[in-house]
Design a protein around this motif. Sequence first.
Motif, PDB file in Angstrom:
ATOM      1  N   ASN A 115      -3.784  17.452  35.559  1.00 23.66           N
ATOM      2  CA  ASN A 115      -2.745  18.453  35.338  1.00 23.66           C
ATOM      3  C   ASN A 115      -3.117  19.396  34.196  1.00 23.66           C
ATOM      4  OD1 ASN A 115      -1.152  17.337  37.361  1.00 23.66           O
ATOM      5  ND2 ASN A 115      -0.084  15.971  35.958  1.00 23.66           N
ATOM      6  N   GLY A 116      -3.632  18.808  33.111  1.00 22.92           N
ATOM      7  CA  GLY A 116      -3.999  19.624  31.964  1.00 22.92           C
ATOM      8  C   GLY A 116      -5.121  20.586  32.293  1.00 22.92           C
ATOM      9  N   PHE A 117      -6.150  20.097  32.969  1.00 22.46           N
ATOM     10  CA  PHE A 117      -7.312  20.932  33.271  1.00 22.46           C
ATOM     11  C   PHE A 117      -6.939  22.083  34.196  1.00 22.46           C
ATOM     12  CE2 PHE A 117     -11.353  22.144  35.113  1.00 22.46           C
ATOM     13  CZ  PHE A 117     -12.224  22.041  34.041  1.00 22.46           C
ATOM     14  N   THR A 118      -6.202  21.787  35.263  1.00 21.73           N
ATOM     15  CA  THR A 118      -5.872  22.836  36.232  1.00 21.73           C
ATOM     16  C   THR A 118      -4.877  23.846  35.661  1.00 21.73           C
ATOM     17  OG1 THR A 118      -4.192  21.358  37.187  1.00 21.73           O
ATOM     18  CG2 THR A 118      -6.365  21.389  38.233  1.00 21.73           C
ATOM     19  N   SER A 119      -3.809  23.346  35.028  1.00 22.54           N
ATOM     20  CA  SER A 119      -2.799  24.263  34.499  1.00 22.54           C
ATOM     21  C   SER A 119      -3.336  25.077  33.328  1.00 22.54           C
ATOM     22  CB  SER A 119      -1.547  23.491  34.063  1.00 22.54           C
ATOM     23  OG  SER A 119      -1.844  22.616  32.993  1.00 22.54           O
ATOM     24  N   VAL A 120      -4.165  24.434  32.512  1.00 23.87           N
ATOM     25  CA  VAL A 120      -4.716  25.129  31.350  1.00 23.87           C
ATOM     26  C   VAL A 120      -5.686  26.221  31.790  1.00 23.87           C
ATOM     27  CG1 VAL A 120      -6.313  24.821  29.443  1.00 23.87           C
ATOM     28  CG2 VAL A 120      -4.373  23.310  29.658  1.00 23.87           C
ATOM     29  N   MET A 121      -6.530  25.929  32.756  1.00 23.61           N
ATOM     30  CA  MET A 121      -7.452  26.937  33.266  1.00 23.61           C
ATOM     31  C   MET A 121      -6.688  28.119  33.857  1.00 23.61           C
ATOM     32  SD  MET A 121     -10.634  26.146  32.723  1.00 23.61           S
ATOM     33  CE  MET A 121     -11.671  26.879  33.975  1.00 23.61           C
ATOM     34  N   ARG A 122      -5.589  27.808  34.542  1.00 21.72           N
ATOM     35  CA  ARG A 122      -4.778  28.887  35.122  1.00 21.72           C
ATOM     36  C   ARG A 122      -4.160  29.742  34.026  1.00 21.72           C
ATOM     37  NH1 ARG A 122      -1.989  25.869  37.964  1.00 21.72           N
ATOM     38  NH2 ARG A 122      -0.157  25.638  36.649  1.00 21.72           N
ATOM     39  N   ASN A 123      -3.640  29.102  32.994  1.00 19.68           N
ATOM     40  CA  ASN A 123      -3.016  29.848  31.902  1.00 19.68           C
ATOM     41  C   ASN A 123      -4.035  30.658  31.103  1.00 19.68           C
ATOM     42  OD1 ASN A 123      -0.450  28.901  32.473  1.00 19.68           O
ATOM     43  ND2 ASN A 123      -0.646  27.125  31.138  1.00 19.68           N
ATOM     44  N   ALA A 124      -5.268  30.151  31.051  1.00 24.32           N
ATOM     45  CA  ALA A 124      -6.293  30.828  30.258  1.00 24.32           C
ATOM     46  C   ALA A 124      -6.820  32.079  30.960  1.00 24.32           C
ATOM     47  CB  ALA A 124      -7.442  29.877  29.964  1.00 24.32           C
ATOM     48  N   PHE A 125      -6.901  32.054  32.287  1.00 27.13           N
ATOM     49  CA  PHE A 125      -7.526  33.160  33.014  1.00 27.13           C
ATOM     50  C   PHE A 125      -6.540  34.059  33.744  1.00 27.13           C
ATOM     51  CE2 PHE A 125     -11.116  30.276  32.497  1.00 27.13           C
ATOM     52  CZ  PHE A 125     -12.103  31.151  32.100  1.00 27.13           C
ATOM     53  N   PHE A 126      -5.279  33.638  33.806  1.00 34.42           N
ATOM     54  CA  PHE A 126      -4.276  34.476  34.461  1.00 34.42           C
ATOM     55  C   PHE A 126      -3.166  34.762  33.471  1.00 34.42           C
ATOM     56  CE2 PHE A 126      -6.466  32.381  37.895  1.00 34.42           C
ATOM     57  CZ  PHE A 126      -6.626  33.386  38.829  1.00 34.42           C
ATOM     58  N   SER A 127      -3.046  36.004  33.085  1.00 36.02           N
ATOM     59  CA  SER A 127      -2.083  36.396  32.066  1.00 36.02           C
ATOM     60  C   SER A 127      -0.702  36.578  32.677  1.00 36.02           C
ATOM     61  CB  SER A 127      -2.519  37.704  31.400  1.00 36.02           C
ATOM     62  OG  SER A 127      -1.544  38.142  30.495  1.00 36.02           O
ATOM     63  N   ARG A 128       0.320  36.100  31.948  1.00 37.11           N
ATOM     64  CA  ARG A 128       1.703  36.309  32.372  1.00 37.11           C
ATOM     65  C   ARG A 128       2.306  37.536  31.698  1.00 37.11           C
ATOM     66  NH1 ARG A 128       3.947  30.488  30.873  1.00 37.11           N
ATOM     67  NH2 ARG A 128       2.618  30.961  29.086  1.00 37.11           N
ATOM     68  N   GLY A 129       1.470  38.311  31.061  1.00 33.32           N
ATOM     69  CA  GLY A 129       1.949  39.509  30.383  1.00 33.32           C
ATOM     70  C   GLY A 129       2.327  39.212  28.945  1.00 33.32           C
ATOM     71  N   GLU A 130       2.741  40.269  28.253  1.00 37.65           N
ATOM     72  CA  GLU A 130       3.130  40.130  26.860  1.00 37.65           C
ATOM     73  C   GLU A 130       4.401  39.296  26.749  1.00 37.65           C
ATOM     74  OE1 GLU A 130       1.591  41.201  24.139  1.00 37.65           O
ATOM     75  OE2 GLU A 130      -0.073  42.036  25.289  1.00 37.65           O
ATOM     76  N   VAL A 131       4.480  38.489  25.702  1.00 38.54           N
ATOM     77  CA  VAL A 131       5.693  37.720  25.443  1.00 38.54           C
ATOM     78  C   VAL A 131       6.793  38.690  25.019  1.00 38.54           C
ATOM     79  CG1 VAL A 131       6.738  35.907  24.042  1.00 38.54           C
ATOM     80  CG2 VAL A 131       4.348  35.703  24.764  1.00 38.54           C
ATOM     81  N   ASP A 132       7.905  38.660  25.718  1.00 42.05           N
ATOM     82  CA  ASP A 132       8.960  39.653  25.515  1.00 42.05           C
ATOM     83  C   ASP A 132       9.924  39.191  24.417  1.00 42.05           C
ATOM     84  OD1 ASP A 132      10.542  41.845  25.771  1.00 42.05           O
ATOM     85  OD2 ASP A 132      11.418  41.283  27.707  1.00 42.05           O
ATOM     86  N   TYR A 133       9.479  39.312  23.174  1.00 40.36           N
ATOM     87  CA  TYR A 133      10.351  38.928  22.061  1.00 40.36           C
ATOM     88  C   TYR A 133      11.555  39.858  21.962  1.00 40.36           C
ATOM     89  CZ  TYR A 133       6.278  36.235  20.458  1.00 40.36           C
ATOM     90  OH  TYR A 133       5.224  35.363  20.365  1.00 40.36           O
ATOM     91  N   THR A 134      11.292  41.176  21.997  1.00 41.80           N
ATOM     92  CA  THR A 134      12.377  42.130  21.805  1.00 41.80           C
ATOM     93  C   THR A 134      13.387  42.077  22.949  1.00 41.80           C
ATOM     94  OG1 THR A 134      10.994  43.862  22.801  1.00 41.80           O
ATOM     95  CG2 THR A 134      11.000  43.693  20.400  1.00 41.80           C
ATOM     96  N   GLY A 135      12.909  41.869  24.172  1.00 42.86           N
ATOM     97  CA  GLY A 135      13.826  41.739  25.293  1.00 42.86           C
ATOM     98  C   GLY A 135      14.712  40.518  25.164  1.00 42.86           C
ATOM     99  N   THR A 136      14.146  39.424  24.660  1.00 46.97           N
ATOM    100  CA  THR A 136      14.926  38.204  24.448  1.00 46.97           C
ATOM    101  C   THR A 136      15.987  38.423  23.377  1.00 46.97           C
ATOM    102  OG1 THR A 136      13.028  36.830  25.077  1.00 46.97           O
ATOM    103  CG2 THR A 136      14.781  35.771  23.805  1.00 46.97           C
ATOM    104  N   ILE A 137      15.599  39.128  22.309  1.00 48.03           N
ATOM    105  CA  ILE A 137      16.574  39.440  21.257  1.00 48.03           C
ATOM    106  C   ILE A 137      17.716  40.271  21.838  1.00 48.03           C
ATOM    107  CG2 ILE A 137      16.944  40.718  19.114  1.00 48.03           C
ATOM    108  CD1 ILE A 137      14.116  39.960  18.269  1.00 48.03           C
ATOM    109  N   GLY A 138      17.362  41.265  22.645  1.00 48.26           N
ATOM    110  CA  GLY A 138      18.388  42.102  23.252  1.00 48.26           C
ATOM    111  C   GLY A 138      19.352  41.304  24.108  1.00 48.26           C
ATOM    112  N   THR A 139      18.824  40.379  24.898  1.00 56.15           N
ATOM    113  CA  THR A 139      19.666  39.550  25.752  1.00 56.15           C
ATOM    114  C   THR A 139      20.626  38.702  24.927  1.00 56.15           C
ATOM    115  OG1 THR A 139      17.963  39.437  27.475  1.00 56.15           O
ATOM    116  CG2 THR A 139      19.655  37.720  27.495  1.00 56.15           C
ATOM    117  N   LEU A 140      20.108  38.070  23.890  1.00 57.61           N
ATOM    118  CA  LEU A 140      20.940  37.188  23.067  1.00 57.61           C
ATOM    119  C   LEU A 140      21.988  37.965  22.278  1.00 57.61           C
ATOM    120  CD1 LEU A 140      18.129  34.751  21.887  1.00 57.61           C
ATOM    121  CD2 LEU A 140      20.110  34.138  23.282  1.00 57.61           C
ATOM    122  N   VAL A 141      21.626  39.159  21.792  1.00 62.19           N
ATOM    123  CA  VAL A 141      22.588  39.973  21.051  1.00 62.19           C
ATOM    124  C   VAL A 141      23.711  40.442  21.978  1.00 62.19           C
ATOM    125  CG1 VAL A 141      22.898  42.153  19.807  1.00 62.19           C
ATOM    126  CG2 VAL A 141      20.952  40.691  19.291  1.00 62.19           C
TER     127      VAL A 141
END
Length: 278
Positions: free
Chosen positions: A58-84
């Motif tokens: 599980n670690g090898f397959t999921s980690v390789m996927r996370n390393a080579f396939f980007s999920r985009g920028e972490v949306d910190y500001t969007g999360t703040i907007g939602t919570l506010v």
Amino acid sequence: MDIASIGGLAISFGSLLIAVLLVGGDVRAFFHLDAMFIIFGGTIGATMFSFPMPVFINGFTSVMRNAFFSRGEVDYTGTIGTLVNFASKARREGLLGLEEDVNQLEDKFLQKGMQLVVDGTDIELVRHIMETDLSFLQSRHKQGGDIFTAMGGYSPTLGIVGTVMGLIDLLARGLDDPAAMVKGISTAFGATLLGIGTANLVWLPLAGKLKVRSEEEILLREMMIEGVCSISAGDNPRIVEEKLKAFLPPKLRAVAIAGGGRDEKEAAPAAPAAAAKK
């Protein structure tokens, strides 16, 4: 695909290839099938021996996927907007007024925390549940990183093992043929080069990338926990916003909240209530 991962590998190995060609070397002299079996097979086998099979797979397959396939920028500001916005709506309509919005959240971690708040769960229990989930997330991420860190440790050692094996075989066959002796020495040291090269150009960089990705996700989760608990405590939307912005680096704090940040018109009724408290 993650351009940084693919580009980094291409630049690393491309630079080595160009260096070999510039000195007029034969690329085939640096890559031998027997050395590859020792390095890759031995590294994977030793790492598999170090971890339980489900963790390794599980670690090898999921980690390789996370390393080579980007999920985009972490949306910190969007999360703040939602919570506010949640905080603003909760002050106008009460926590039960958030139920429909909570059900539409895509992030399961945030959805779980907000659902606990809507259900009237004690704030300390909400924090405890969310922090426990985060703790196990960190543990899973650490296991994935540890797999590649271990591979980065085994690979150079197995390169030396391959070199020693090659030299032993060379000595066992005798030193009568100088040409064969030179070729054998070249093959033997090729194993060391391959072991050190894969460790420092593949396995350890992968572990480093996973650490960065893990830190980004953990920071986002910590921000969510603070926001959820602030909403549960009935904090003013502006206070919630300032609390969450504290998680961001100074450069991002100055950026306007994206993705539907705090609506000033919605937040306005909350100001007199805050003043009354003072």
